[in-house]
Design a protein around this motif. Structure first.
Motif, PDB file in Angstrom:
ATOM      1  N   LEU A 159       5.021  23.505  12.889  1.00  0.00           N
ATOM      2  CA  LEU A 159       6.252  23.282  13.629  1.00  0.00           C
ATOM      3  C   LEU A 159       6.002  22.613  14.985  1.00  0.00           C
ATOM      4  N   GLY A 160       6.838  21.643  15.305  1.00  0.00           N
ATOM      5  CA  GLY A 160       6.788  20.983  16.606  1.00  0.00           C
ATOM      6  C   GLY A 160       5.950  19.732  16.633  1.00  0.00           C
ATOM      7  N   ASN A 161       4.884  19.677  15.847  1.00  0.00           N
ATOM      8  CA  ASN A 161       4.040  18.491  15.822  1.00  0.00           C
ATOM      9  C   ASN A 161       4.764  17.306  15.200  1.00  0.00           C
ATOM     10  N   ASP A 162       5.740  17.588  14.344  1.00  0.00           N
ATOM     11  CA  ASP A 162       6.528  16.521  13.736  1.00  0.00           C
ATOM     12  C   ASP A 162       7.288  15.725  14.789  1.00  0.00           C
ATOM     13  N   ALA A 163       7.758  16.405  15.845  1.00  0.00           N
ATOM     14  CA  ALA A 163       8.487  15.705  16.902  1.00  0.00           C
ATOM     15  C   ALA A 163       7.584  14.714  17.628  1.00  0.00           C
ATOM     16  N   ILE A 164       6.337  15.107  17.865  1.00  0.00           N
ATOM     17  CA  ILE A 164       5.377  14.224  18.537  1.00  0.00           C
ATOM     18  C   ILE A 164       5.086  13.004  17.676  1.00  0.00           C
ATOM     19  N   ILE A 165       4.846  13.239  16.390  1.00  0.00           N
ATOM     20  CA  ILE A 165       4.492  12.144  15.483  1.00  0.00           C
ATOM     21  C   ILE A 165       5.677  11.220  15.259  1.00  0.00           C
ATOM     22  N   ALA A 166       6.858  11.792  15.036  1.00  0.00           N
ATOM     23  CA  ALA A 166       8.041  10.973  14.759  1.00  0.00           C
ATOM     24  C   ALA A 166       8.378  10.054  15.925  1.00  0.00           C
ATOM     25  N   ALA A 167       8.188  10.544  17.156  1.00  0.00           N
ATOM     26  CA  ALA A 167       8.499   9.725  18.332  1.00  0.00           C
ATOM     27  C   ALA A 167       7.549   8.548  18.470  1.00  0.00           C
ATOM     28  N   ALA A 168       6.280   8.748  18.069  1.00  0.00           N
ATOM     29  CA  ALA A 168       5.267   7.714  18.263  1.00  0.00           C
ATOM     30  C   ALA A 168       5.071   6.831  17.034  1.00  0.00           C
ATOM     31  N   VAL A 169       5.351   7.384  15.854  1.00  0.00           N
ATOM     32  CA  VAL A 169       5.144   6.646  14.601  1.00  0.00           C
ATOM     33  C   VAL A 169       6.418   6.743  13.766  1.00  0.00           C
ATOM     34  N   PRO A 170       7.453   6.018  14.148  1.00  0.00           N
ATOM     35  CA  PRO A 170       8.712   6.084  13.402  1.00  0.00           C
ATOM     36  C   PRO A 170       8.508   5.714  11.933  1.00  0.00           C
ATOM     37  N   GLY A 171       9.239   6.387  11.070  1.00  0.00           N
ATOM     38  CA  GLY A 171       9.143   6.108   9.646  1.00  0.00           C
ATOM     39  C   GLY A 171       8.133   6.960   8.913  1.00  0.00           C
ATOM     40  N   THR A 172       7.349   7.766   9.654  1.00  0.00           N
ATOM     41  CA  THR A 172       6.386   8.654   9.007  1.00  0.00           C
ATOM     42  C   THR A 172       7.117   9.678   8.149  1.00  0.00           C
ATOM     43  N   ARG A 173       6.626   9.884   6.954  1.00  0.00           N
ATOM     44  CA  ARG A 173       7.170  10.941   6.087  1.00  0.00           C
ATOM     45  C   ARG A 173       6.564  12.268   6.540  1.00  0.00           C
ATOM     46  N   LEU A 174       7.394  13.114   7.127  1.00  0.00           N
ATOM     47  CA  LEU A 174       6.915  14.328   7.768  1.00  0.00           C
ATOM     48  C   LEU A 174       7.454  15.570   7.085  1.00  0.00           C
ATOM     49  N   SER A 175       6.604  16.595   7.036  1.00  0.00           N
ATOM     50  CA  SER A 175       6.986  17.896   6.493  1.00  0.00           C
ATOM     51  C   SER A 175       6.413  18.952   7.436  1.00  0.00           C
ATOM     52  N   ALA A 176       7.283  19.549   8.276  1.00  0.00           N
ATOM     53  CA  ALA A 176       6.838  20.497   9.303  1.00  0.00           C
ATOM     54  C   ALA A 176       7.139  21.918   8.863  1.00  0.00           C
ATOM     55  N   HIS A 177       6.177  22.827   9.083  1.00  0.00           N
ATOM     56  CA  HIS A 177       6.289  24.168   8.512  1.00  0.00           C
ATOM     57  C   HIS A 177       5.729  25.252   9.421  1.00  0.00           C
ATOM     58  N   ASP A 178       6.209  26.462   9.162  1.00  0.00           N
ATOM     59  CA  ASP A 178       5.739  27.657   9.848  1.00  0.00           C
ATOM     60  C   ASP A 178       4.609  28.277   9.035  1.00  0.00           C
TER      61      ASP A 178
END
Length: 336
Positions: A159-178
């Motif tokens: 959780l939360g790392n998806d926000a960092i990646i999405a902001a810097a690498v738009p279009g990344t297929r992300l799956s964020a989890h607890d």
């Protein structure tokens, strides 16, 4: 004096849990990194060993197969905590870092002493990327950008790392989890997001705003445990892995960046603790990572390898069961 206001979390918003207080993540029953004064005490202690400016791997850069099918399991070391895992027709990267430095700056910070064990252009088609947390030696946005452009992998992260990646690498297929979540990847293959004893930060004002984790890769050929970055924490998480998963065909465990212990113990286990962890989680084989590529802490360059061998001998475990992998080294992991 009024109670200090909690910092607003810029990466994640969700309900409190046993490891999230509504604002920041924490290690249940564990320890957080020391205060800034402890960091300064360590940095100015003058105890840091001198590493070689360059230490080429004895292995040539690998050129992996396009895929490894069925229950076969092939693991190739790229460097630090980056490994290519090939099994069941899937190509999986852990904490991919191909950059020259692990730092917010291109001109300063820990620098590679050996090149990646696989050239970025020689990677097979990457299906899945596991990012354990947001420290620069594990979450490398420049590498993720290149992987997204060429391979478009699914990136699984806490959780939360998806926000960092999405902001810097738009279009990344992300799956964020607890912790405790399961991600079904393909027929017979799933990713389990599991606890680690660590912390997170990209700068001075976002400490513990994103979660950290390890991963269990469930495959037709057995389970693979990637512990991410972790302190030993009395072996609690290793026992939990054995309880949840029964045991592992293979584990990827950190063995470096552990000195001085008074400062590093909560966040980085040493080789002796890694060997204990291998036994506690019931891993048949293990690879040592997080050593020998970037100098992050005080121990000598080759000490993790020596300490690992001593710990294995002390516990009567054959050396071939737990190997400190070097860049370019390929391991065809035996079946169990």
């Amino acid at each position: 004096m009024a109670a200090r206001k909690k910092a607003a979390n810029r990466y994640y918003s969700g309900p409190p849990s046993d490891h999230f207080d509504g604002s920041l993540f924490f290690n249940p029953g564990g320890r957080m990194p020391g205060p800034f004064k402890d960091l300064l005490k360590w940095q100015f202690s003058g105890q840091r060993s001198k590493w070689p400016a360059a230490s080429p791997s004895p292995f040539a850069q690998a050129k992996p197969a396009a895929a490894v099918e069925g229950a076969d399991l092939v693991v190739t070391m790229v460097g630090h905590s980056t490994l290519l895992i090939q099994t069941a027709g899937l190509n999986i990267l852990t904490d991919p870092v191909w950059s020259e430095r692990t730092s917010p700056f291109s001109f300063a910070g820990p620098r590679r002493v050996n090149p990646p064990g696989i050239a970025l252009g020689d990677l097979p088609a990457i299906d899945l990327v596991l990012v354990s947390h947001n420290h620069y030696d594990h979450l490398d946005l420049a590498t993720l950008r290149q992987l997204q452009e060429k391979h478009d992998p699914l990136v699984v992260t806490p959780l939360g790392n998806d926000a960092i990646i999405a902001a810097a690498v738009p279009g990344t297929r992300l799956s964020a989890h607890d912790w405790g979540d399961r991600v079904d990847v393909s027929d017979g293959t799933a990713i389990h997001v599991e606890p680690a004893h660590h912390w997170s930060a990209r700068g001075a004002r976002d400490r513990r705003m994103a979660l950290w984790a390890g991963f269990v890769i469930e495959t037709p050929g057995g389970k693979v445990y990637f512990a991410g970055d972790t302190g030993f924490h009395g072996g609690i998480n290793y026992r939990l892995m054995a309880e949840r998963h029964g045991g592992f065909r293979f584990a990827i465990l950190p063995i470096g960046a552990y000195e001085p212990r008074w400062f590093m113990a909560p966040q980085h286990q040493n080789p002796e603790e890694a060997v204990q962890g291998m036994s506690l989680c019931n891993a048949a084989f293990a690879a040592g990572c997080h050593w020998g590529t970037f100098q992050l802490t005080d121990e000598p360059f080759d000490e993790p390898v020596r300490k690992l061998a001593e710990a294995l001998d002390g516990r009567g475990i054959p050396q071939e069961r737990f190997r400190a992998l070097r860049p370019g080294e390929i391991w065809e992991v035996p079946r169990i």
